[in-house]
Write an enzyme that holds these catalytic residues in place. Sequence first.
Site, PDB file in Angstrom:
ATOM      1  N   GLU A   1       0.836  -1.206   0.000  1.00 43.51           N
ATOM      2  CA  GLU A   1       0.000   0.000   0.000  1.00 43.51           C
ATOM      3  C   GLU A   1       0.869   1.254   0.000  1.00 43.51           C
ATOM      4  OE1 GLU A   1      -3.437   0.191  -0.307  1.00 43.51           O
ATOM      5  OE2 GLU A   1      -3.092  -1.907  -0.790  1.00 43.51           O
TER       6      GLU A   1
ATOM      7  N   TRP B   1       2.092   1.541  -3.533  1.00 46.81           N
ATOM      8  CA  TRP B   1       1.058   2.099  -4.418  1.00 46.81           C
ATOM      9  C   TRP B   1       1.088   3.624  -4.346  1.00 46.81           C
ATOM     10  CZ3 TRP B   1      -1.845   0.740  -8.364  1.00 46.81           C
ATOM     11  CH2 TRP B   1      -2.202  -0.590  -8.558  1.00 46.81           C
TER      12      TRP B   1
ATOM     13  N   TRP C   1     -20.427  10.411 -21.059  1.00 47.20           N
ATOM     14  CA  TRP C   1     -20.961  10.364 -19.698  1.00 47.20           C
ATOM     15  C   TRP C   1     -22.392  10.902 -19.683  1.00 47.20           C
ATOM     16  CZ3 TRP C   1     -17.750   7.609 -16.901  1.00 47.20           C
ATOM     17  CH2 TRP C   1     -16.380   7.674 -17.150  1.00 47.20           C
TER      18      TRP C   1
ATOM     19  N   ASN D   1     -10.913   1.999   2.428  1.00 46.38           N
ATOM     20  CA  ASN D   1     -10.402   1.856   1.069  1.00 46.38           C
ATOM     21  C   ASN D   1     -11.244   0.925   0.200  1.00 46.38           C
ATOM     22  OD1 ASN D   1      -8.328   2.654  -0.832  1.00 46.38           O
ATOM     23  ND2 ASN D   1      -7.703   0.520  -0.804  1.00 46.38           N
TER      24      ASN D   1
ATOM     25  N   TRP E   1     -15.670  10.505 -13.957  1.00 44.46           N
ATOM     26  CA  TRP E   1     -14.829  10.278 -12.770  1.00 44.46           C
ATOM     27  C   TRP E   1     -14.297  11.578 -12.178  1.00 44.46           C
ATOM     28  CZ3 TRP E   1      -9.815  12.005 -13.248  1.00 44.46           C
ATOM     29  CH2 TRP E   1      -9.312  12.153 -14.547  1.00 44.46           C
TER      30      TRP E   1
ATOM     31  N   TRP F   1      -9.388   7.118  -8.704  1.00 38.26           N
ATOM     32  CA  TRP F   1     -10.569   7.397  -9.540  1.00 38.26           C
ATOM     33  C   TRP F   1     -10.369   6.913 -10.968  1.00 38.26           C
ATOM     34  CZ3 TRP F   1     -15.447   8.260  -8.676  1.00 38.26           C
ATOM     35  CH2 TRP F   1     -15.826   8.620  -7.374  1.00 38.26           C
TER      36      TRP F   1
END
Length: 437
Positions: free
Chosen positions: A259, A262, A291, A326, A344, A367
């Site tokens: 993590e 990341w 969208w 998360n 997004w 996102w």
Amino acid sequence: MKPSVNIIWFRRDLRLKDNAALYHALQSGVPVLPIFIFDTTILDQLPDRADKRVAFIHAAIAEMQTELVALGSTLQVFHGKPLEVFTQLVQSYHVQTVFTNHDYEPYAQERDNAIADLLTHAGVGFETYKDQVIFEKEEVTKDDGKPYTVFTPYSRKWKAKLTPDFLKPYPTEKYVDAFYKQAPIAIPSLASMNFKEVNMEFPSKQLNEEIVRKYSQNRDFPALENGTSKMGVHLRFGTVSIRALATIAAGLNETYLNELIWREFYQMILWHFPKVGKGHAFKAEYEKIKWRNNEEEFQKWCDGKTGYPIVDAGMRELNATGFMHNRVRMIVASFLTKHLLIDWRWGEAYFANKLLDFDLSANNGGWQWAASSGCDAAPYFRVFNPYLQTEKFDKELKYIKKWVPEFQEFNYPQPIVVHEVARKRVLETYAAALKPV
């Protein structure tokens, strides 16, 4: 005669312990003047006058101030534009060098370039250091020097490169006598900056090692009070050292270490592909998606009134606390982009205003992952089923009951969209946008 000083400019590194730029400043042989700037360029854009992050920063610098006063020094805290503050500082002091730590975001780059120009013209040095990550910029690249865009090989190279030297703390405590000595200067109050006090308890910065040890088996269950460490806000504002956290993680739990990696992966992506921080999809072809962007449905998502309990629980937790688990972040982001077909960027902006641990690179990365437009993202045909996610990760509905107590009542809204219908619609929409011309 103006006092001769070097300046340590705190930004995303709100601590005196194990701080790279501070360590180098304290060893410079010139008294070190500590400063912090509440940057109005950023603050003026915040829509909420009770912003939890501003309150967190205020509390963190108050804590630093207590430590500095005990050392016979003081933090000078300004409220204004950095260029104007430094113009004032070089007039008030004979500044030799300004020390600070790297910041990789687009606005921070522009700000630092402008400050560097100002200081150069004034004959002042500007030294910056790596502090908020273990590896930055080009330190972890493919063998041909190009940046990674897939996490797994990046993480392998990251771990292979890691040696104890990269985790060594900077022993700032040995050199605290070098702080510039002066009487305490009051920190501007939140009210004086047109912000309100926030009545909440922030996460502890003491890492619970038992949470790290059990992280792999507990991290996906939002009802568990101690399933995750809630260190995000401390990493975001540097109230803890990444070197200290990575040292603990490397010894206790590889999933937790991943993590942290990341986080650095997304920082590296933002550095190499700054367009993602300026509202562009990482994969350009995803700009063609049509969208729906229904404002009424977006508002229901924001308010936690979609009729999908796990989604609503996550949004209500975020609105109330500035935190969202998360696993639930992935669910609500998938729901907005895939079920509701809402851009997004709308969700990214909402999270940017609400998250206590908001970090541009990680927020954007998350996102775009959910929308399938990012690097190493979920494939577009992967659409989280909120019911199955609930069954897997909140089987006893404890998390839902906490945040959506009325979910079984008559007054709870009907689902805003039928899952199967939404899934079919999004697959058709994405396929139409992405088909070869």
